[in-house]
Enzyme design. Structure first.
Site, mmCIF file in Angstrom:
data_model
loop_
_atom_site.group_PDB
_atom_site.id
_atom_site.type_symbol
_atom_site.label_atom_id
_atom_site.label_comp_id
_atom_site.label_asym_id
_atom_site.label_seq_id
_atom_site.Cartn_x
_atom_site.Cartn_y
_atom_site.Cartn_z
ATOM 1 N N TRP A 37 -40.444 -56.463 -30.297
ATOM 2 C CA TRP A 37 -41.431 -57.427 -30.820
ATOM 3 C C TRP A 37 -41.479 -57.392 -32.341
ATOM 4 C CZ3 TRP A 37 -41.254 -60.341 -27.085
ATOM 5 C CH2 TRP A 37 -41.464 -59.942 -25.767
ATOM 6 N N ASP A 85 -49.614 -56.105 -35.127
ATOM 7 C CA ASP A 85 -49.608 -56.700 -33.788
ATOM 8 C C ASP A 85 -50.131 -55.630 -32.832
ATOM 9 O OD1 ASP A 85 -49.005 -57.578 -31.225
ATOM 10 O OD2 ASP A 85 -46.872 -57.941 -31.606
ATOM 11 N N LYS A 145 -52.328 -58.592 -22.268
ATOM 12 C CA LYS A 145 -51.973 -57.220 -21.944
ATOM 13 C C LYS A 145 -53.226 -56.444 -21.532
ATOM 14 C CE LYS A 145 -47.911 -58.409 -23.085
ATOM 15 N NZ LYS A 145 -47.173 -58.236 -24.320
HETATM 16 C C1 LIG Z 1 -46.141 -59.027 -25.009
HETATM 17 C C2 LIG Z 1 -46.052 -58.769 -26.455
HETATM 18 C C3 LIG Z 1 -45.625 -59.750 -27.363
HETATM 19 C C4 LIG Z 1 -45.181 -61.118 -26.917
HETATM 20 O O1 LIG Z 1 -46.301 -61.876 -26.541
HETATM 21 P P1 LIG Z 1 -46.239 -63.436 -26.210
HETATM 22 O O2 LIG Z 1 -47.684 -63.764 -25.987
HETATM 23 O O3 LIG Z 1 -45.388 -63.597 -25.013
HETATM 24 O O4 LIG Z 1 -45.700 -64.141 -27.405
HETATM 25 C C5 LIG Z 1 -45.627 -59.435 -28.702
HETATM 26 N N1 LIG Z 1 -46.025 -58.230 -29.146
HETATM 27 C C6 LIG Z 1 -46.427 -57.265 -28.296
HETATM 28 C C7 LIG Z 1 -46.850 -55.937 -28.838
HETATM 29 C C8 LIG Z 1 -46.454 -57.505 -26.936
HETATM 30 O O5 LIG Z 1 -46.857 -56.526 -26.097
#
Ligand SMILES: *Cc1c(COP(=O)(O)O)cnc(C)c1O
Length: 363
Positions: free
Chosen positions: A100, A170, A194
C-alpha cells in the site's frame, strides 16, 4: 450461524451494531424510512453525521485545530489526494513498508518527485526499517507512512523522525485499535472497511493549516480537502449509510471503554496467537517480533500444501478467510476490534489440534 471471520477487509463488525442496524432498517428512529432512503441534507442525517464526528473526536481526542472528513473513493483515492493537496514543492518522501505504501509512492510520482526514503522490500516487508535518521529532502512537502501493513503484519510502534516535516499516515488497518497522538500528524486517513465499518467510507483527519486553496492546479475539485472541509463533508452526497454504521461502531467503542480499553483487549488477543506461534513446531509467524501488528497476523507452515490443507480444514470448522494475501501466500488472521477474544482462543485450539494431527513427530 455466524462464523469466525478473519478477513483482512471488508471485515468483521460488532454483532451488536449489525443487529441494531437490522432493527432500524425499515424505519430509522420514527422517520418511516431507512437511512439509505434519507436526504443527506435532512435533519436526521445531519444528526447522524454530527454525532459520528463528535464520538470520533472523543475517542481519538482530536484537537480543535483538526478537521474530520468523511469521504469516498477508498484509500486508493487518498494515494492521489495527498500529493495533489500537500505538494507545494512537488516533493513527497515515502517509507516503503508494503504494497500500500508502494502504491501511494508510485501514485505520487505522477504529480512530482516521489522519493522512497527507506524500504523493507529486501525481506518481503517483514520488518519496519529504522526511521530515526532518514535522508529527508530539505524541500519535502511531507513524509508518508502506512502505519499498519495489512498484508505483511507489521506496524510502526514508533513514528519516524520527520525532522520537522508533515507526517501523513495511512491507518486503514489499525484505525481505532489503540489511542493515537493526533498532534504528531498533519494528516491521518483510513478506509473504514478494515476496523470500523462498511467499504465506501474513508475518514481523513487533517490539520487546519493544511486546508488551503494552494493545491496543485490539476487537483479535481472533489479531491480538494478544503472544499470538503468547508462543506462539512457534504460538498456532494457522502456515503450516508456507511457513515451511519461507522457512527454506531464509535458508540460501541465508547461502550467498550474507549481506545485504551481496546488496546488492552487487542494486546491480549494478539498475545494468544503470537505465543502459540512462537512455541509451535508446525506454524511460524513471519514478522520481526518487535514490529508485529496487533491487527494482522501472518503465519506459515513452510509447506504450501500443508498451508492449503489448513485453510481448507479451518474453513470447514467455521474459521474463515484465513488465506494469506495472494502476493505472499501462507495464512493471515486479521483480528480487528470486533473479533472477540473467544474467536482467537478457539482458532488457537483448532491450530493445536491440526498440529497434533499433521505435525511431524519430534525426531
Ligand atoms: C486495504 C488497504 C488499502 C486499500 O484500500 P482501498 O479502500 O481498497 O483503496 C490501503 N491501505 C491499507 C493500509 C489497507 O489496509
Amino acid at each position: 450461524m455466524r462464523v469466525y471471520n478473519f478477513s483482512a477487509g471488508p471485515a468483521v463488525l460488532p454483532e451488536e451494531v449489525l443487529r441494531e442496524a437490522a432493527a432500524e432498517m425499515l424505519d430509522y428512529n420514527g422517520t418511516g424510512m431507512s437511512v439509505m432512503e434519507m436526504s443527506h441534507r435532512s435533519k436526521p442525517f445531519e444528526e447522524i453525521i454530527e454525532t459520528a464526528e463528535q464520538d470520533l473526536r472523543d475517542l481519538l481526542q482530536i484537537p480543535d485545530n483538526y478537521k474530520v472528513l468523511f469521504l469516498q473513493g477508498g484509500a486508493h483515492q487518498q494515494f492521489a489526494a495527498v500529493p495533489l493537496n500537500l505538494m507545494k514543492n512537488r516533493v513527497g518522501n515515502y517509507i516503503i513498508t508494503g504494497q500500500w505504501a508502494k502504491r501511494a509512492w508510485k501514485e505520487a510520482s505522477k504529480y512530482g518527485k516521489s522519493v522512497a526514503l527507506a524500504s523493507s522490500e529486501d525481506k518481503t516487508f517483514s520488518y519496519i526499517p529504522d526511521c530515526s535518521d532518514l535522508p529527508i529532502d530539505e524541500d519535502a512537502d511531507y513524509v508518508y507512512i502506512c502505519e499498519n501493513n495489512t498484508i505483511y503484519g507489521t506496524k510502526f510502534h514508533e513514528l519516524p523522525n520527520t525532522k520537522g516535516k508533515i507526517l501523513v499516515s495511512d491507518v486503514s488497518s489499525c484505525f481505532l485499535s489503540e489511542p493515537m497522538d493526533v498532534e504528531k500528524y498533519g494528516l491521518i486517513y483510513g478506509g473504514v472497511q478494515k476496523n470500523i465499518g462498511p467499504a465506501g467510507v474513508v475518514i481523513a483527519i487533517i490539520r487546519e493549516d493544511l486546508l488551503t486553496d494552494d493545491v496543485l492546479p490539476e487537483t479535481p475539485t472533489i479531491l480538494q480537502y478544503k472544499i470538503q472541509a468547508d462543506a462539512g463533508s457534504l460538498y456532494n452526497t457522502p456515503p450516508c449509510y456507511g457513515i451511519y454504521i461507522c457512527g454506531k461502531v464509535f458508540k460501541w467503542l465508547k461502550k467498550q471503554g474507549g481506545l485504551e480499553a481496546m488496546k488492552e483487549k487487542n494486546e491480549r488477543k494478539a498475545k494468544i496467537l503470537y505465543d502459540f506461534l512462537d512455541n509451535s513446531k508446525l506454524f511460524h509467524g513471519t514478522v520481526a517480533p518487535k514490529d508485529r501488528s496487533l491487527m494482522n497476523v501472518p503465519f506459515v507452515t513452510g509447506d504450501k500444501e500443508m498451508d492449503a490443507l489448513f485453510v481448507k480444514e479451518a474453513d470447514a470448522a467455521g474459521f474463515v478467510n484465513l488465506k494469506g494475501h495472494r502476493s505472499v501466500g501462507g495464512m493471515r488472521a486479521s483480528i480487528y476490534n470486533a473479533m472477540p477474544e473467544e474467536g482467537v482462543a478457539k482458532l488457537v485450539e483448532f491450530m493445536k489440534e491440526f498440529e497434533a494431527k499433521y505435525g511431524k513427530p519430534e525426531a
